[in-house]
Design an enzyme around this catalytic site. Structure first.
Site, PDB file in Angstrom:
ATOM      1  N   ALA A  32       1.186 105.351 104.370  1.00  0.00           N
ATOM      2  CA  ALA A  32       0.730 106.727 104.167  1.00  0.00           C
ATOM      3  C   ALA A  32       1.588 107.704 104.972  1.00  0.00           C
ATOM      4  CB  ALA A  32      -0.735 106.866 104.558  1.00  0.00           C
ATOM      5  N   TYR A  34       4.710 107.181 105.911  1.00  0.00           N
ATOM      6  CA  TYR A  34       6.014 107.218 105.239  1.00  0.00           C
ATOM      7  C   TYR A  34       5.957 108.187 104.063  1.00  0.00           C
ATOM      8  CZ  TYR A  34      10.251 105.760 102.882  1.00  0.00           C
ATOM      9  OH  TYR A  34      11.490 105.768 102.290  1.00  0.00           O
ATOM     10  N   GLU A 112      21.801  79.256 103.726  1.00  0.00           N
ATOM     11  CA  GLU A 112      21.058  80.383 103.137  1.00  0.00           C
ATOM     12  C   GLU A 112      20.393  79.908 101.858  1.00  0.00           C
ATOM     13  OE1 GLU A 112      23.806  83.887 102.500  1.00  0.00           O
ATOM     14  OE2 GLU A 112      25.130  82.488 103.515  1.00  0.00           O
ATOM     15  N   LYS A 114      19.682  80.064  97.918  1.00  0.00           N
ATOM     16  CA  LYS A 114      20.450  80.569  96.786  1.00  0.00           C
ATOM     17  C   LYS A 114      19.484  81.339  95.898  1.00  0.00           C
ATOM     18  CE  LYS A 114      23.858  79.164  93.353  1.00  0.00           C
ATOM     19  NZ  LYS A 114      23.306  79.864  92.199  1.00  0.00           N
ATOM     20  N   ASP A 116      17.914  83.529  92.990  1.00  0.00           N
ATOM     21  CA  ASP A 116      18.147  83.481  91.553  1.00  0.00           C
ATOM     22  C   ASP A 116      18.064  84.880  90.963  1.00  0.00           C
ATOM     23  OD1 ASP A 116      18.820  82.198  89.323  1.00  0.00           O
ATOM     24  OD2 ASP A 116      16.898  81.203  88.990  1.00  0.00           O
ATOM     25  N   TYR A 224      25.010  88.437 101.126  1.00  0.00           N
ATOM     26  CA  TYR A 224      25.445  87.116 101.595  1.00  0.00           C
ATOM     27  C   TYR A 224      26.938  87.011 101.871  1.00  0.00           C
ATOM     28  CZ  TYR A 224      26.096  86.506  96.535  1.00  0.00           C
ATOM     29  OH  TYR A 224      26.456  86.667  95.228  1.00  0.00           O
ATOM     30  N   LYS A 288      27.767  77.097 103.894  1.00  0.00           N
ATOM     31  CA  LYS A 288      29.134  77.607 104.044  1.00  0.00           C
ATOM     32  C   LYS A 288      29.660  77.184 105.406  1.00  0.00           C
ATOM     33  CE  LYS A 288      27.849  81.624 101.327  1.00  0.00           C
ATOM     34  NZ  LYS A 288      27.226  82.946 101.415  1.00  0.00           N
ATOM     35  N   LYS A 312      21.588  72.302  94.770  1.00  0.00           N
ATOM     36  CA  LYS A 312      20.587  72.811  93.817  1.00  0.00           C
ATOM     37  C   LYS A 312      19.254  72.074  93.915  1.00  0.00           C
ATOM     38  CE  LYS A 312      21.912  75.433  90.697  1.00  0.00           C
ATOM     39  NZ  LYS A 312      22.972  75.693  89.783  1.00  0.00           N
ATOM     40  N   CYS A 406     -12.565  72.214  61.827  1.00  0.00           N
ATOM     41  CA  CYS A 406     -12.390  71.722  63.187  1.00  0.00           C
ATOM     42  C   CYS A 406     -11.763  70.331  63.177  1.00  0.00           C
ATOM     43  CB  CYS A 406     -13.743  71.689  63.891  1.00  0.00           C
ATOM     44  SG  CYS A 406     -13.692  70.830  65.476  1.00  0.00           S
ATOM     45  N   CYS A 409     -14.754  67.802  64.441  1.00  0.00           N
ATOM     46  CA  CYS A 409     -16.011  67.556  63.720  1.00  0.00           C
ATOM     47  C   CYS A 409     -15.981  68.031  62.271  1.00  0.00           C
ATOM     48  CB  CYS A 409     -17.173  68.220  64.447  1.00  0.00           C
ATOM     49  SG  CYS A 409     -17.155  70.013  64.317  1.00  0.00           S
ATOM     50  N   CYS A 436     -14.704  76.844  66.547  1.00  0.00           N
ATOM     51  CA  CYS A 436     -15.395  75.879  65.691  1.00  0.00           C
ATOM     52  C   CYS A 436     -16.875  76.214  65.751  1.00  0.00           C
ATOM     53  CB  CYS A 436     -15.148  74.463  66.208  1.00  0.00           C
ATOM     54  SG  CYS A 436     -16.404  73.273  65.703  1.00  0.00           S
ATOM     55  N   CYS A 442     -20.444  69.183  67.448  1.00  0.00           N
ATOM     56  CA  CYS A 442     -19.020  68.868  67.569  1.00  0.00           C
ATOM     57  C   CYS A 442     -18.824  68.047  68.848  1.00  0.00           C
ATOM     58  CB  CYS A 442     -18.203  70.153  67.625  1.00  0.00           C
ATOM     59  SG  CYS A 442     -16.445  69.906  67.955  1.00  0.00           S
TER      60      CYS A 442
HETATM   61  S1  IVH Z   1      28.146  82.861  98.068  1.00  0.00           S
HETATM   62  C1  IVH Z   1      32.532  82.479  97.303  1.00  0.00           C
HETATM   63  N1  IVH Z   1      25.642  82.877  98.793  1.00  0.00           N
HETATM   64  O1  IVH Z   1      25.287  82.097  93.347  1.00  0.00           O
HETATM   65  C2  IVH Z   1      31.081  82.375  97.416  1.00  0.00           C
HETATM   66  N2  IVH Z   1      26.149  83.040  96.496  1.00  0.00           N
HETATM   67  O2  IVH Z   1      27.585  80.318  91.928  1.00  0.00           O
HETATM   68  C3  IVH Z   1      30.363  83.351  96.606  1.00  0.00           C
HETATM   69  N3  IVH Z   1      24.178  83.280  95.046  1.00  0.00           N
HETATM   70  O3  IVH Z   1      27.526  84.303  91.847  1.00  0.00           O
HETATM   71  C4  IVH Z   1      28.895  83.213  96.534  1.00  0.00           C
HETATM   72  N4  IVH Z   1      22.677  83.254  96.641  1.00  0.00           N
HETATM   73  O4  IVH Z   1      25.292  85.248  92.548  1.00  0.00           O
HETATM   74  C5  IVH Z   1      26.493  82.923  97.767  1.00  0.00           C
HETATM   75  N5  IVH Z   1      23.461  82.929  99.577  1.00  0.00           N
HETATM   76  C6  IVH Z   1      24.320  82.969  98.566  1.00  0.00           C
HETATM   77  C7  IVH Z   1      23.891  83.122  97.236  1.00  0.00           C
HETATM   78  C8  IVH Z   1      24.847  83.125  96.206  1.00  0.00           C
HETATM   79  C9  IVH Z   1      22.876  83.370  95.354  1.00  0.00           C
HETATM   80  C10 IVH Z   1      24.718  83.310  93.677  1.00  0.00           C
HETATM   81  C11 IVH Z   1      25.788  84.348  93.502  1.00  0.00           C
HETATM   82  C12 IVH Z   1      26.994  83.651  92.944  1.00  0.00           C
HETATM   83  C13 IVH Z   1      26.434  82.313  92.563  1.00  0.00           C
HETATM   84  C14 IVH Z   1      27.465  81.240  92.913  1.00  0.00           C
END
Ligand code: IVH
Length: 776
Positions: A32, A34, A112, A114, A116, A224, A288, A312, A406, A409, A436, A442
């Protein structure tokens, strides 16, 4: 202070709050406050338009629509990642990394999630956001600058100081699970396109030529990595991300350091276990090599870095074929389409069926038998058909047809009707549900009805599982819930899984269930759309089974939370001769409903002649008009008999005309008379109109139950309190009247003593119930 300096002050303050909220995840002011600052800034900028700058927090609303996106070349290409699916793939990756480096020994990694969503690049010049771009083919993307500016947690200018003159950051734009659900709900309501998953929703929202649409979507950003930079920022990946965070860019809260590959595997396990609870969707984790010097040493292979990998998780979505659509019959007879699928493993579980809910859903999906579909299974949620892949539709795909008979039945299958009332007229339209008409004849409905009848929250008959119910029905030993009460020891002991002791126990449990509360009994009957709460409302308001059984739908709508649709379901249920027989058999088997009594006083008081007339929905006659009509004419009969001149004494011309028109229709007269007669029969007194009637002894009070009770279950204690008119809440506050605390009570008891709320132990509670005439 001048308007200009106040504007600067407000922007700085709002930027700071945004940073605390989105990046540090430590909100510093309530929403509020903000909003108040934001509105003040908006007002000042409206007064002084020449002071509006593109980096003002007010400028996230989107601008004019584009004809097309222009192209952006990526100075540093946007690459992709190699994938690891198995533990071994990851160990293999680590081996290549260790071998590729001069320095021997374990390698440090950053970890980190990944996310989606979709990759974007953000370009800051001198700390100002000047461009946003999609990944495109990695070398050239699309300019989505106006769109990224609407994403709430992308800073329009950087915080602090010391940033390079040119700073390109890269990250993922995504949509949270909650944001996705909200968006799909509003889209469905407004007849717009719904999205199959948060990723598609994020992509569809970001790639809009009209940035006002993007602004209305709940997008988020997580950083990232880097693209081009004019200066070195740090010597490790984690160092870079921490510096970016200090400049106001959101990074993952799950960012961790791992000393060696074993710790990476542990991170994968940990995030995997929490995957369903994370507020956003991830399809894996990214490891990484943390040292930038090591990254340089390792370099790239084709379009992938040798120093990073995506590990993955099993996919939540898979493609499969719809082999057939069958129809299942539920407890209330609803005939539900179920897709039989070519078995497919989704997130580790083999899926071969998915509910299609109803025929509206089949139509929404445009599904045909033979189609290839996207199946999704997230968390514990049952598998869903998300989308048809039209490109893969075979020539012989067949439309889904609701059976006319049905499948269990053979009774007729009817489409349910939706009932609406407006301006005194009821209209019906076709519903999405087919049913039904066989009811308990039934076998499918009978089995489900019995399973429901014996369930814990209904009659609570312990010891009769689904398999046994199926056997009893299949062997013809039970044709209605009432037959439970004539089961013999010999019949039960012959069932699979029963022996002497368990058979006697079941017989005992059946006998013990003969004294239910009225609400439980109503709930146990399994009336369509009548859950526990509605059953309680019916029991409490009408007070007796006899009244519930005959109540007109219109009168049922006077009760809290009962709409016309449900009212008709209830009425139809009791009109059905077969259902009436079953209820009579149950009563004949010795059922004793515990707490029958009078009409609830608050119901009696709230229903007046004027109230009843107002609810007839006569065009333009609301509560005030109805009051006037009753004050002038006195009784329903006089109102029905009144001519235009009589009515004009009470009402405006238009209303008077509407009342005459309404009562000209014989059916309306009959309906009004029937409602009035029934209300009188129920013990309503029109004289009670203005009298304030005292409600139940605990009406208006809120009670809380905590700890374990030994002489009754919490559900029973709740039922008893509610029957006295109390509300039973889950937490203690200043508004709580009393807390019932059993052994093991913790924080709620502490809170009660802190607030000075009255506390009863179980014994005192039982004494109290006794004083109210309730035995335990
Ligand atoms: S690093 C050279 N870090 O995954 C490295 N990618 O196939 C570049 N993604 O196109 C990507 N989370 O859209 C990196 N923590 C993360 C990520 C991430 C999601 C996606 C990104 C990229 C795809 C890689």
């Amino acid at each position: 202070m001048t308007a200009e300096s106040r504007i600067h002050q407000l922007r700085a303050e709002l930027d700071q709050h945004n940073y605390r909220y989105y990046v540090l995840d430590e909100p510093s002011v309530p929403d509020a406050e903000y909003d108040r600052l934001f509105n003040e800034l908006k007002a000042l900028e409206a007064e002084h338009p020449h002071l509006v700058t593109p980096d003002s927090p007010t400028q996230r609303v989107g601008g004019s629509a584009l004809a097309a996106f222009s192209q952006v070349r990526h100075e540093v290409p946007m690459l992709s990642l190699g994938n690891a699916f198995e533990e071994n793939d990851l160990r293999e990756f680590d081996r290549r990394v260790v071998e590729g480096l001069d320095q021997p020994g374990a390698v440090d990694y950053s970890c980190e999630p990944k996310l989606d969503g979709l990759a974007v690049s953000l370009l800051y010049r001198d700390g100002q956001l000047v461009q946003g771009a999609t990944r495109g083919d990695g070398s050239t993307g699309e300019d989505i600058s106006s769109n990224v500016r609407t994403v709430r947690n992308i800073p329009l200018k950087l915080q602090g100081s010391g940033w390079p003159a040119v700073l390109e950051v890269r990250g993922e734009v995504y949509m949270s699970k909650a944001g996705f659900d909200r968006l799909n709900a509003t889209q469905a309501e407004s007849g717009g396109k719904t999205f199959a998953n948060p990723r598609n929703a994020a992509a569809g929202s970001l790639r809009q030529l009209d940035s006002k649409i993007t602004a209305s979507r709940p997008l988020e950003f997580c950083c990232y990595g880097l693209g081009q930079v004019s200066e070195t920022i740090a010597d490790s990946h984690i160092g870079i991300l921490e510096q970016l965070k200090a400049w106001g860019l959101p990074i993952s809260r799950e960012l961790k350091h791992a000393a060696g590959i074993e710790e990476c595997l542990a991170y994968y396990q940990d995030i995997g276990a929490r995957r369903n609870d994370l507020p956003y969707e991830i399809d894996g984790v990214v490891f990484k090599v943390n040292s930038l010097a090591s990254q340089r040493e390792l370099g790239f292979r084709a379009r992938e870095p040798r120093w990073a990998i995506a590990h993955k998780f099993p996919a939540l979505e898979e493609l499969t074929e719809v082999l057939d659509v069958e129809f299942q019959v539920g407890r209330t007879g609803a005939v539900t389409p179920v897709a039989r699928l070519k078995p497919v493993k989704v997130a580790g579980v083999t899926v071969s069926n998915a509910t299609l809910h109803n025929m509206d859903e089949v139509a929404r999906l445009g599904l045909r038998i033979g189609d290839t579909v996207i199946i999704r299974r997230a968390g514990d949620v049952i598998p869903q058909v998300m989308q048809v892949v039209l490109e893969r539709r075979p020539d012989d795909a067949r439309p889904v047809q609701v059976p006319t008979a049905c499948p269990v039945c053979g009774s007729q299958v009817e489409r349910t009707q939706l009932i609406k009332r407006s301006k005194g007229k009821e209209t019906t339209s076709e519903g999405a549900v087919y049913r039904c008409v066989g009811r308990l004849a039934c076998a499918a409905q009978l089995k489900q009805a019995i399973i429901h009848y014996v369930s814990r929250r209904a009659m609570d008959i312990d010891g009769l599982g689904e398999k046994s119910v199926e056997q009893l029905v299949d062997e013809g030993l039970i044709r209605s819930p009432a037959d439970l009460y004539s089961l013999t020891f010999e019949q039960i002991v012959d069932l699979e899984g029963f022996a002497e002791v368990s058979s006697n126990k079941l017989l005992e449990a059946i006998k013990d269930s003969k004294r239910p509360s009225l609400a439980r009994f109503i709930y146990a009957l399994g009336i369509p759309d009548v859950g526990e709460e509605t059953a309680k409302v019916l029991a409490r308001s009408l007070g007796s089974l006899a009244r519930v059984q005959v109540a007109l739908p219109q009168i049922l709508t006077y009760l809290p939370d009962i709409g016309l649709e449900v009212a008709h379901e209830i009425h139809n249920f009791f009109e059905d001769a077969h259902n009436r027989d079953v209820i009579q058999q149950l009563l004949d088997s010795g059922m004793q409903l515990q707490d029958e009594g009078d009409l609830a006083p608050e119901f009696a008081a709230s229903t007046t002649l004027a109230g009843m007339i107002a609810k007839l929905d006569i065009a333009s006659v609301g509560p005030t008009g109805a009051e006037k009509l009753v004050a002038k004419l006195g009784s329903l009969e006089q109102i029905i008999a009144a001519d235009g001149i009589d009515l004009r004494q009470a009402l405006a011309a238009k209303q008077a005309e509407a009342v005459r028109e309404f009562f000209k229709v014989e059916a309306n007269q009959q309906l009004a008379r029937a409602i009035e007669a029934q209300l009188r029969e129920f013990g309503m007194h029109w004289e009670s109109e203005k009298k304030v009637v005292e409600g139940l002894p605990l009406a208006g009070q809120t009670w809380v139950l905590t700890g374990s009770l030994e002489r009754m279950s919490r559900d029973i204690a709740k039922d008893k309190l509610e029957s006295l008119g109390a509300k039973v809440a889950g937490s203690v506050s200043g508004k709580t009247h009393c807390v019932v605390a059993g052994p093991g009570a913790g924080s709620k008891l502490a809170k009660a003593s802190e607030l000075g709320v009255k506390v009863l132990d179980e014994d005192a509670f039982i004494v109290f119930l006794g004083e109210q005439g309730i035995s335990v």
